[in-house]
Structure formats: C-alpha cells, structure tokens
Design a protein around this motif. Sequence first.
Motif, PDB file in Angstrom:
ATOM      1  N   TYR A  33      14.394  -2.745   1.187  1.00  0.00           N
ATOM      2  CA  TYR A  33      13.742  -1.944   0.145  1.00  0.00           C
ATOM      3  C   TYR A  33      12.270  -2.330   0.012  1.00  0.00           C
ATOM      4  O   TYR A  33      11.901  -3.500   0.103  1.00  0.00           O
ATOM      5  N   ARG A  34      11.424  -1.330  -0.206  1.00  0.00           N
ATOM      6  CA  ARG A  34      10.022  -1.554  -0.531  1.00  0.00           C
ATOM      7  C   ARG A  34       9.684  -0.700  -1.747  1.00  0.00           C
ATOM      8  O   ARG A  34       9.966   0.519  -1.749  1.00  0.00           O
ATOM      9  N   PRO A  35       9.120  -1.276  -2.793  1.00  0.00           N
ATOM     10  CA  PRO A  35       8.796  -0.486  -3.987  1.00  0.00           C
ATOM     11  C   PRO A  35       7.890   0.687  -3.653  1.00  0.00           C
ATOM     12  O   PRO A  35       7.047   0.605  -2.745  1.00  0.00           O
ATOM     13  N   ALA A  36       8.057   1.787  -4.375  1.00  0.00           N
ATOM     14  CA  ALA A  36       7.329   3.015  -4.090  1.00  0.00           C
ATOM     15  C   ALA A  36       5.824   2.793  -4.084  1.00  0.00           C
ATOM     16  O   ALA A  36       5.101   3.358  -3.245  1.00  0.00           O
ATOM     17  N   GLU A  37       5.341   1.954  -4.993  1.00  0.00           N
ATOM     18  CA  GLU A  37       3.897   1.753  -5.091  1.00  0.00           C
ATOM     19  C   GLU A  37       3.335   0.955  -3.912  1.00  0.00           C
ATOM     20  O   GLU A  37       2.108   0.936  -3.681  1.00  0.00           O
ATOM     21  N   GLU A  38       4.197   0.306  -3.131  1.00  0.00           N
ATOM     22  CA  GLU A  38       3.744  -0.461  -1.977  1.00  0.00           C
ATOM     23  C   GLU A  38       3.911   0.298  -0.662  1.00  0.00           C
ATOM     24  O   GLU A  38       3.443  -0.152   0.387  1.00  0.00           O
ATOM     25  N   ARG A  39       4.570   1.439  -0.704  1.00  0.00           N
ATOM     26  CA  ARG A  39       4.782   2.214   0.519  1.00  0.00           C
ATOM     27  C   ARG A  39       3.489   2.923   0.930  1.00  0.00           C
ATOM     28  O   ARG A  39       2.685   3.317   0.097  1.00  0.00           O
ATOM     29  N   VAL A  40       3.336   3.076   2.226  1.00  0.00           N
ATOM     30  CA  VAL A  40       2.166   3.758   2.778  1.00  0.00           C
ATOM     31  C   VAL A  40       2.599   5.096   3.364  1.00  0.00           C
ATOM     32  O   VAL A  40       3.484   5.146   4.228  1.00  0.00           O
ATOM     33  N   THR A  41       1.997   6.164   2.883  1.00  0.00           N
ATOM     34  CA  THR A  41       2.252   7.505   3.425  1.00  0.00           C
ATOM     35  C   THR A  41       0.938   8.058   3.943  1.00  0.00           C
ATOM     36  O   THR A  41       0.005   8.280   3.163  1.00  0.00           O
ATOM     37  N   ILE A  42       0.849   8.268   5.247  1.00  0.00           N
ATOM     38  CA  ILE A  42      -0.403   8.785   5.835  1.00  0.00           C
ATOM     39  C   ILE A  42      -0.219  10.248   6.213  1.00  0.00           C
ATOM     40  O   ILE A  42      -0.816  11.138   5.621  1.00  0.00           O
TER      41      ILE A  42
END
Length: 681
Positions: free
Chosen positions: A671-680
């Motif tokens: 799991y990775r918190p939403a605020e730490e995810r990278v969407t390019i």
Amino acid sequence: MLKPKTVIALTAVTALALGGCSKSEHLKSLDANLINDSIPAGTDFYEHVTQRWQEAHPLTAEYSRYGQFNVLNDSSEARVKDIITGLAATNPEPGTVAFKVSTIYNQAMDSARRNAEGAAPIRAGLDKIENTPHEGMADLFLWFQKEYGSPFMGAGPMENMVNSDEYAMYLSGGSMGLNDRDYYLENDPRNTEVREAYRKLISSQLTNAGFSADTAARIMNTVMEIETAMARDAKTREESRDIQAMYNPRSFESLKKDYPAVPWDRFFVETMDIATPIDTIIVTDPKSMARANALMSTLTDRQIKDYYLWKYVSGASGYLSDAFADASFEFYKVLSGAQEQRPRWKRALSATEGAMGEAVGQLYVEKYFPESSKQYMLGLVENLRTALGQHIDSLTWMSDATKARAREKLAAFTVKIGYPDKWKDYSSMEIDPEKSYYDNMHEVSMWHTRDMLSKWGKPVDRTEWGMTPQTVNAYYNPLANEIVFPAAILQAPFFDPASSDAENYGGIGVVIGHEMTHGFDDQGRHFDAKGNMTDWWEPQDAEAFKALTDKLVKQFDAVEVLPGLNANGAYTLGENIADQGGLRVAMTAFLNSQKQKGVDVATARIDGFTPAQVFYLNYANLWAQNIREAEMRSLTQGDVHSLGKNRVNVTLRNIGPFFEAFSITEGQPMYRPAEERVTIW
C-alpha cells in the motif's frame, strides 16, 4: 524500449478488437496454479505471482537470469535454428541469400577449423599496426577508422534531431571497453572486481593472439591508462539521458580548430567515401571529444599502437578459436554470474542473425506469423491510442495548449507490427566459404557500414526497422515518432488470440501503452509529432512534469536492490514512466473495450478472478524471472530498465485501481497512501 507512412485510421480497425471475457471463462496465458496465496498480494505482489514460477524454472549454469522473455527467446531461437539448418539441407546455390546464411552459420559452428587457424586470420592486421612508421600514423588512424572504427572517436549519419527528414553527421568521443565510467573510477569491491577481470581478459586475449606475457602486460597497462582517462570525462549514467545536451552543431572549420589531432581534410573522404564537403557536424559529447583529441595529441606512437592492437584483437575475438571464446566467457562470468557458456549453436545463431537478421526474419514471418495476429494488434493499438488520448485530456497538471500538441503527436504515431514492408537486400554482401570465419564476418561488418553510410545525402527512409521480426522486444523511436512490435513478441503470455481480453491487455496491451508513453517520457517529450527535437511544452507544464518525475525518481532511489546497492531512479526514469503509463492506459483501453461489448467487469469472472485481477496478474507474470546477484549488480549499474521486481511492485504502488482490485489497504507493504502516489500519464 520494453532492453529507433501513414498512420493507421482508427475507424478501419476498431472492429477488430479481441473478444470479451464472456468468450472464455478460463485463463490461457496465465497459469492460476502458479499464483501463491501464501504470499498475499498486499505483501509482495511480485512474489505472489512469480514465486512458484521461479521454483519451476531454476537457473541453469548457462543463464545469469531467466524469465518469461527468455522462454519466448528460446522458442524463437528453436524456430530460427530450424529455418537455418533447413536452408543448409537444400544445398543452396552460391551467392544466394540461403547460401550466405548457411555459410555463416556453418562457419560459426566449425570450431575445429577455427581452432586449427588460431590467430592466423588476424595476423596481417596485427603486423600492419605494429609495423607502421611514425610518418604513417595518420594513415593508420584513417585505416582503422574505416575498417574497424577508431577507439578514440566515432562518426556517422543519423536522423537530424531537429529535422528528422534528413540525415545529419554525428561525431562522438571513443567508447570504453567497460561501458560504465564507475568501473574505472570507483574502488568499491564490485567495481574493483570487474576492473581486475577486465585486466585479465586483455592479457589473456593478447596472449591468445600470440603476444608474449610481458608484451601483453604492457599493452594491458596502456589500455587501462587510456580508458581510465576517457572515463574521467565520460558522461555519468544520469547525464547520458540528457538528450538535448547531445545536440552540439559545429562547422567543419571549428572541428579543425577544436580537435586538431584528427586529419579532418582527409577524414570523411577516406573513411566514409564522402567527397562533398560537410558543412555541419553534430558533436554529441564535446567533453569526451576533447579528451580524445588530447589523447591522440599526447600519446606516443607505441601507446597508440598498443591501444589499436587491443581493440583489433577484442573486435575479432568472437570469430576466432575456442581459446578466445573461453577467455571472453571468463570475464562474462564475473560480470553476470553465468556459470556456463551458451551452447555453440545458440552463439552461431546470434552471429548469423546479427549478420543477416532480416533475411532470416523474412523466413520466420512466412512460417510463424499469421496475418490475423497483425490485424488483432492493429485493433489493440488503436484502442490504446484512444485511451491515451483520454488520459491526456484528463490531466490536471497540463495546460490545454500543451494537451493539444500532445494529442497531435499521439495522432501522428506510426505503427509497425510484425515485420518490415520492405526487406533489406543482401545481394552485394560477399560471403566465401573458402575464407576464414573472421574474414567473412569482417565483410559482414563492412557491408553494414557501407549500408549505413549510403544513407548520406538521401531522404530518411522511414520504412527501416531497428529490430528483426524474430526479436522478443518492442521499441519507440522518437526521431520517427513510431512504435514497433516485432512478430516474436506476439506470443503468450504477451499475446494470444485465444486468451481473454484481460490477459492480452495486461500483456501486450501494457507493452503497447509502454511504447506509446515513451513518446511522452523525459526524453521522448522533447520531440514533436514529426520527430523533431523542439520545445512544444508550455513552461509551467514542463515544471509540473519535472516535479512529478522527481518524486518518481525518489521512489526508485529508495529501493535497496542488494545490501548497500540502491536502484537508480534517475537513470531508469524513462522506462519507469513508460511502465506506469502503459499500465494506466492499457487498463483504460481494456475497460473501454469491455463496455463496448457489454461485458460487466464487476461481475465477470475468469477462473474465479475478476478481469481487473487477471489484468494485473498477467502484467506481473511478464516479469517472472530468476536472476543471479552479479547480474542484478550489473543491470543496476548499466541498464536503463529497472529490475523486474521493481517494475512490478514499485510501479503498481502508484496505481489506485490495483489496490481496489486486490483490496489492498493501509498497513500492508504494497500500500502507498494516495498523497504519495505519482500519476504522470
């Protein structure tokens, strides 16, 4: 790359998309029995999918790593072997393609003849280098450049980065035997081990070539001094990805002024048969070229000859006796961890395909690649193109002006599937079974050099391919704005017409999306719809992109590959962007296709899995492999691709739909918190 016309019309192919989940309730490309529920998806998704595959495919002594790509490559090699040995059985006429292919393969297999010849095939070249007087050193440089490529520098035509319809002349400083500068400059245990193995390789091969131990030691020391000097001015791995920094136009007069050690007035005429003056030359790395000039200006004749002797022997070693092959493998063992040489027939195949790959590829396609697979692929590509357009439209960090230009580039993608429309003509390649294997392979090298130089002064040929049809891979070429998928990758687990859409979109669909996304990664984004390097981004969009990619770099930098060795997020950035983009875009295309067919992905099941689960499971399945520690270190240091496990686990931890598909929640390692995810993309 997954390791450089007319755009297909969308309306012509959308009806050719693959069937939905409803046509198959069972997995085909993916083996459900290999999914290991004792390792939960939320703990380590890569091991959840691949651990049992690894147990079923232990590394043999031949391999430094073995994975799904190797499985397909083994299949491709078996097919090619069947084709080539079949040609030999037909007793082909001299001069025909079949005769040339058969001769090269048979000579590669004939170790008895090569062992009897020893170093005799290269004796004349060694004598020429050794016996050149001082006043002939410029002639020696030009001869070596023409026949073998000078170790101090290289030049040749390639598409002009700012006008891709024409060829430009490029110039670069010389390459080192160890391709990464750290091997020469860093003194940690691993780099020291490789450096010492390289020293041993040089001494062994020179001894095999007939030099005394003392002479071999002298030459080896000279080589290490020269290449270490080159390493000091070579680009770092991270700098090598700055494609804009490679474009440094120079006039012919400035070349003569900046690099006077090279006899420029003779250079292009005598080494490339280019009689007309060349006004502009693109210097890809001025710093390395300055170092090459300094070395050529200050080294003694003895040092230069020693360096030529090693480069000549090194280039020839693959075509000489088993003693040369054995010495090369001893070095490769240290670099990769492999314990046993590849079988001779596989090495012979590699040599033959390197020599006449498209000739073999034409036969491969006729026998193994159905036209229906090409038509399926066209449908998939257009579905992915539509999906990527949707992603571009929905970006929150990009302005409308840049989005419009991105859409223009996307629409202009050229798609190449399976095989070239125009095959190479090998009729002018002269292969003589009476000559040595080395002499014939030198003719092959010169043929390819002449073929490359023949492009000068002509329009760019957009029909050319950078891979053969029997290659298990794919690529994006920014200078042509094209995506290319050779026939051999269009097999399970990547692609199978009988598999479910979920498997195919999680396999070849992600590959297609990966190559498309390369058009918008940290390098590809600098090229426009026509393949020209230009800044088509609004400044604030470029800044937003950089902020996102910096976060992605840090995610991979944080991964400890082995104790004391971390992944290199900056060096692998382009591939990491493409992996993430490929996954996102392929999932959107998959959902679009199911909606068009009326398939309810929320209730559909394939062997008990949801379609979304199958999609991600097959993606992870692509990267199943076993790998030796030495190979992990070498790849981390020298490969722009992340290791397979990181291509799965690190990338998927940025994708929300993945968490939803497997009910992965906070507290689980994946799991990775939403605020730490990278969407390019």
